[in-house]
Scaffold this motif. Sequence first.
Motif, PDB file in Angstrom:
ATOM      1  N   VAL A  28       0.843  -1.204   0.000  1.00 20.80           N
ATOM      2  CA  VAL A  28       0.000   0.000   0.000  1.00 20.80           C
ATOM      3  C   VAL A  28       0.874   1.248   0.000  1.00 20.80           C
ATOM      4  O   VAL A  28       0.644   2.193  -0.765  1.00 20.80           O
ATOM      5  CB  VAL A  28      -0.934   0.014   1.225  1.00 20.80           C
ATOM      6  N   MET A  29       1.892   1.251   0.851  1.00 28.67           N
ATOM      7  CA  MET A  29       2.767   2.419   0.936  1.00 28.67           C
ATOM      8  C   MET A  29       3.510   2.643  -0.381  1.00 28.67           C
ATOM      9  O   MET A  29       3.634   3.768  -0.850  1.00 28.67           O
ATOM     10  CB  MET A  29       3.755   2.233   2.088  1.00 28.67           C
ATOM     11  N   VAL A  30       4.011   1.542  -0.943  1.00 26.86           N
ATOM     12  CA  VAL A  30       4.712   1.662  -2.222  1.00 26.86           C
ATOM     13  C   VAL A  30       3.769   2.139  -3.306  1.00 26.86           C
ATOM     14  O   VAL A  30       4.121   2.948  -4.173  1.00 26.86           O
ATOM     15  CB  VAL A  30       5.338   0.309  -2.612  1.00 26.86           C
ATOM     16  N   ALA A  31       2.546   1.642  -3.254  1.00 25.18           N
ATOM     17  CA  ALA A  31       1.577   1.977  -4.295  1.00 25.18           C
ATOM     18  C   ALA A  31       1.244   3.465  -4.323  1.00 25.18           C
ATOM     19  O   ALA A  31       0.787   3.990  -5.348  1.00 25.18           O
ATOM     20  CB  ALA A  31       0.305   1.165  -4.091  1.00 25.18           C
ATOM     21  N   MET A  32       1.463   4.140  -3.207  1.00 23.88           N
ATOM     22  CA  MET A  32       1.197   5.578  -3.181  1.00 23.88           C
ATOM     23  C   MET A  32       2.059   6.316  -4.206  1.00 23.88           C
ATOM     24  O   MET A  32       1.740   7.421  -4.629  1.00 23.88           O
ATOM     25  CB  MET A  32       1.481   6.131  -1.775  1.00 23.88           C
ATOM     26  N   MET A  33       3.175   5.667  -4.596  1.00 25.89           N
ATOM     27  CA  MET A  33       4.065   6.304  -5.568  1.00 25.89           C
ATOM     28  C   MET A  33       3.549   6.135  -6.989  1.00 25.89           C
ATOM     29  O   MET A  33       4.042   6.768  -7.912  1.00 25.89           O
ATOM     30  CB  MET A  33       5.469   5.707  -5.450  1.00 25.89           C
ATOM     31  N   PHE A  34       2.563   5.241  -7.143  1.00 28.25           N
ATOM     32  CA  PHE A  34       2.037   5.002  -8.484  1.00 28.25           C
ATOM     33  C   PHE A  34       0.906   5.996  -8.766  1.00 28.25           C
ATOM     34  O   PHE A  34      -0.151   5.930  -8.154  1.00 28.25           O
ATOM     35  CB  PHE A  34       1.482   3.574  -8.597  1.00 28.25           C
ATOM     36  N   ALA A  35       1.129   6.911  -9.649  1.00 26.73           N
ATOM     37  CA  ALA A  35       0.094   7.883  -9.988  1.00 26.73           C
ATOM     38  C   ALA A  35      -0.761   7.327 -11.112  1.00 26.73           C
ATOM     39  O   ALA A  35      -0.353   7.260 -12.262  1.00 26.73           O
ATOM     40  CB  ALA A  35       0.725   9.202 -10.408  1.00 26.73           C
ATOM     41  N   GLY A  36      -1.979   6.936 -10.762  1.00 26.65           N
ATOM     42  CA  GLY A  36      -2.905   6.447 -11.767  1.00 26.65           C
ATOM     43  C   GLY A  36      -2.474   5.167 -12.439  1.00 26.65           C
ATOM     44  O   GLY A  36      -2.776   4.942 -13.603  1.00 26.65           O
ATOM     45  N   CYS A  37      -1.738   4.303 -11.724  1.00 26.53           N
ATOM     46  CA  CYS A  37      -1.293   3.065 -12.350  1.00 26.53           C
ATOM     47  C   CYS A  37      -2.456   2.110 -12.516  1.00 26.53           C
ATOM     48  O   CYS A  37      -3.387   2.104 -11.742  1.00 26.53           O
ATOM     49  CB  CYS A  37      -0.205   2.401 -11.506  1.00 26.53           C
ATOM     50  N   VAL A  74      -6.008   1.046  -9.132  1.00 20.60           N
ATOM     51  CA  VAL A  74      -5.977  -0.394  -8.902  1.00 20.60           C
ATOM     52  C   VAL A  74      -4.540  -0.858  -9.070  1.00 20.60           C
ATOM     53  O   VAL A  74      -3.947  -0.675 -10.124  1.00 20.60           O
ATOM     54  CB  VAL A  74      -6.896  -1.135  -9.885  1.00 20.60           C
ATOM     55  N   VAL A  75      -3.973  -1.425  -8.030  1.00 19.74           N
ATOM     56  CA  VAL A  75      -2.591  -1.883  -8.034  1.00 19.74           C
ATOM     57  C   VAL A  75      -2.580  -3.397  -8.107  1.00 19.74           C
ATOM     58  O   VAL A  75      -3.226  -4.076  -7.306  1.00 19.74           O
ATOM     59  CB  VAL A  75      -1.841  -1.411  -6.767  1.00 19.74           C
ATOM     60  N   LYS A  76      -1.836  -3.926  -9.066  1.00 13.34           N
ATOM     61  CA  LYS A  76      -1.765  -5.371  -9.243  1.00 13.34           C
ATOM     62  C   LYS A  76      -0.553  -5.926  -8.503  1.00 13.34           C
ATOM     63  O   LYS A  76       0.580  -5.529  -8.766  1.00 13.34           O
ATOM     64  CB  LYS A  76      -1.674  -5.712 -10.725  1.00 13.34           C
ATOM     65  N   ILE A  77      -0.814  -6.836  -7.578  1.00 12.70           N
ATOM     66  CA  ILE A  77       0.257  -7.471  -6.816  1.00 12.70           C
ATOM     67  C   ILE A  77       0.253  -8.959  -7.143  1.00 12.70           C
ATOM     68  O   ILE A  77      -0.797  -9.603  -7.150  1.00 12.70           O
ATOM     69  CB  ILE A  77       0.104  -7.227  -5.297  1.00 12.70           C
ATOM     70  N   GLY A  78       1.428  -9.489  -7.467  1.00  6.78           N
ATOM     71  CA  GLY A  78       1.530 -10.892  -7.838  1.00  6.78           C
ATOM     72  C   GLY A  78       2.573 -11.612  -7.008  1.00  6.78           C
ATOM     73  O   GLY A  78       3.456 -10.991  -6.410  1.00  6.78           O
ATOM     74  N   THR A  79       2.476 -12.919  -6.954  1.00  5.30           N
ATOM     75  CA  THR A  79       3.469 -13.727  -6.255  1.00  5.30           C
ATOM     76  C   THR A  79       3.579 -15.081  -6.929  1.00  5.30           C
ATOM     77  O   THR A  79       2.658 -15.517  -7.623  1.00  5.30           O
ATOM     78  CB  THR A  79       3.094 -13.918  -4.767  1.00  5.30           C
ATOM     79  N   THR A  85       4.680 -14.332 -16.486  1.00  2.72           N
ATOM     80  CA  THR A  85       3.229 -14.346 -16.673  1.00  2.72           C
ATOM     81  C   THR A  85       2.589 -13.185 -15.918  1.00  2.72           C
ATOM     82  O   THR A  85       1.699 -12.494 -16.432  1.00  2.72           O
ATOM     83  CB  THR A  85       2.631 -15.671 -16.184  1.00  2.72           C
ATOM     84  N   LEU A  86       3.066 -12.955 -14.703  1.00  2.42           N
ATOM     85  CA  LEU A  86       2.538 -11.859 -13.886  1.00  2.42           C
ATOM     86  C   LEU A  86       2.906 -10.501 -14.482  1.00  2.42           C
ATOM     87  O   LEU A  86       2.112  -9.555 -14.452  1.00  2.42           O
ATOM     88  CB  LEU A  86       3.075 -11.972 -12.460  1.00  2.42           C
ATOM     89  N   LYS A  87       4.104 -10.399 -15.029  1.00  2.41           N
ATOM     90  CA  LYS A  87       4.527  -9.144 -15.668  1.00  2.41           C
ATOM     91  C   LYS A  87       3.640  -8.839 -16.874  1.00  2.41           C
ATOM     92  O   LYS A  87       3.222  -7.696 -17.080  1.00  2.41           O
ATOM     93  CB  LYS A  87       5.993  -9.225 -16.067  1.00  2.41           C
ATOM     94  N   ASP A  88       3.347  -9.873 -17.666  1.00  2.00           N
ATOM     95  CA  ASP A  88       2.458  -9.696 -18.818  1.00  2.00           C
ATOM     96  C   ASP A  88       1.049  -9.309 -18.376  1.00  2.00           C
ATOM     97  O   ASP A  88       0.326  -8.619 -19.109  1.00  2.00           O
ATOM     98  CB  ASP A  88       2.406 -10.985 -19.646  1.00  2.00           C
ATOM     99  N   TRP A  89       0.659  -9.758 -17.206  1.00  4.36           N
ATOM    100  CA  TRP A  89      -0.651  -9.413 -16.624  1.00  4.36           C
ATOM    101  C   TRP A  89      -0.715  -7.942 -16.231  1.00  4.36           C
ATOM    102  O   TRP A  89      -1.784  -7.356 -16.092  1.00  4.36           O
ATOM    103  CB  TRP A  89      -0.898 -10.332 -15.430  1.00  4.36           C
ATOM    104  N   GLY A  90       0.468  -7.314 -16.050  1.00  9.87           N
ATOM    105  CA  GLY A  90       0.528  -5.907 -15.664  1.00  9.87           C
ATOM    106  C   GLY A  90       0.867  -5.706 -14.204  1.00  9.87           C
ATOM    107  O   GLY A  90       0.514  -4.671 -13.616  1.00  9.87           O
ATOM    108  N   MET A  91       1.562  -6.657 -13.601  1.00 10.49           N
ATOM    109  CA  MET A  91       1.918  -6.585 -12.184  1.00 10.49           C
ATOM    110  C   MET A  91       2.682  -5.296 -11.863  1.00 10.49           C
ATOM    111  O   MET A  91       3.646  -4.939 -12.518  1.00 10.49           O
ATOM    112  CB  MET A  91       2.773  -7.801 -11.824  1.00 10.49           C
ATOM    113  N   ASP A  92       2.233  -4.618 -10.815  1.00 13.06           N
ATOM    114  CA  ASP A  92       2.918  -3.413 -10.334  1.00 13.06           C
ATOM    115  C   ASP A  92       3.914  -3.735  -9.227  1.00 13.06           C
ATOM    116  O   ASP A  92       4.974  -3.113  -9.126  1.00 13.06           O
ATOM    117  CB  ASP A  92       1.898  -2.403  -9.786  1.00 13.06           C
ATOM    118  N   ILE A  93       3.562  -4.683  -8.359  1.00  7.62           N
ATOM    119  CA  ILE A  93       4.371  -5.039  -7.190  1.00  7.62           C
ATOM    120  C   ILE A  93       4.477  -6.555  -7.126  1.00  7.62           C
ATOM    121  O   ILE A  93       3.472  -7.261  -7.254  1.00  7.62           O
ATOM    122  CB  ILE A  93       3.746  -4.511  -5.886  1.00  7.62           C
TER     123      ILE A  93
END
Length: 226
Positions: free
Chosen positions: A12-21, A31-36, A90-98
């Motif tokens: 969440v804290m990191v996502a604050m740096m994403f402007a309109g991601c 909407v922030v996409k997190i994958g593992t 696969t996650l990167k192609d999905w658009g993973m942010d974190i």
Amino acid sequence: MKKVFAVVLAAVMVAMMFAGCGASKDDNSPVVKIGTTGPLTGDYAAYGTAVEAGMKIAVEEINAKGGLQFEFQAQDDQGDGEMAVAGYNTLKDWGMDIFGGSVTSGAAAAAAAEAVVDQIFVLTPSASDPSVAAAGSNVFQMCFTDPNQGVGSAQYIAEHNLGTTIGVIYDSSNPYSAGVYEKFQEKAGELGLNVVAVEAFTEDNKADLTTQVTKCQSAGCDLVFL
């Protein structure tokens, strides 16, 4: 569960740096996409499925509060480095942010190397080998590392006088087990702990440790560090 929840809080804290991601909901919240990746099947599935379940719960709870929203996806890597890289892609192609990191150390190190090239933020909840975070400045671990665990175990035994004659049994085929043992043995020597028996086993013969236990018993051990 607390550790996994903390992953998402950090995200969440990191996502604050994403402007309109990413995409947006009707209220224009990002909407922030997190994958593992993790072992969702195979010998280590208990670890991977636990992390997946915990992260899903955390994402659902945070999304229910409104505002910043998360999407979550997990890929099965069976604890294997090549599969972890494939899952990461696969996650990167999905658009993973974190990247919530891989669950096991070997897989995490392989996937983290890719994330360093892509400069995607990485935070693993459970990969404990120090080499994981050493991959790059965008890679972090939230768990104790292998050296921490070996050193901490030796200190605890010494401080609480748990044993005067100690035996060690460890899995020499497992980097995690071997890493913990190495630092335990080093710290035990510094603290004057009397380690009189060191017995190894491997993945292939871990079902029966009778021989190792018997040798510790014959050496007069009153405590075994496994």
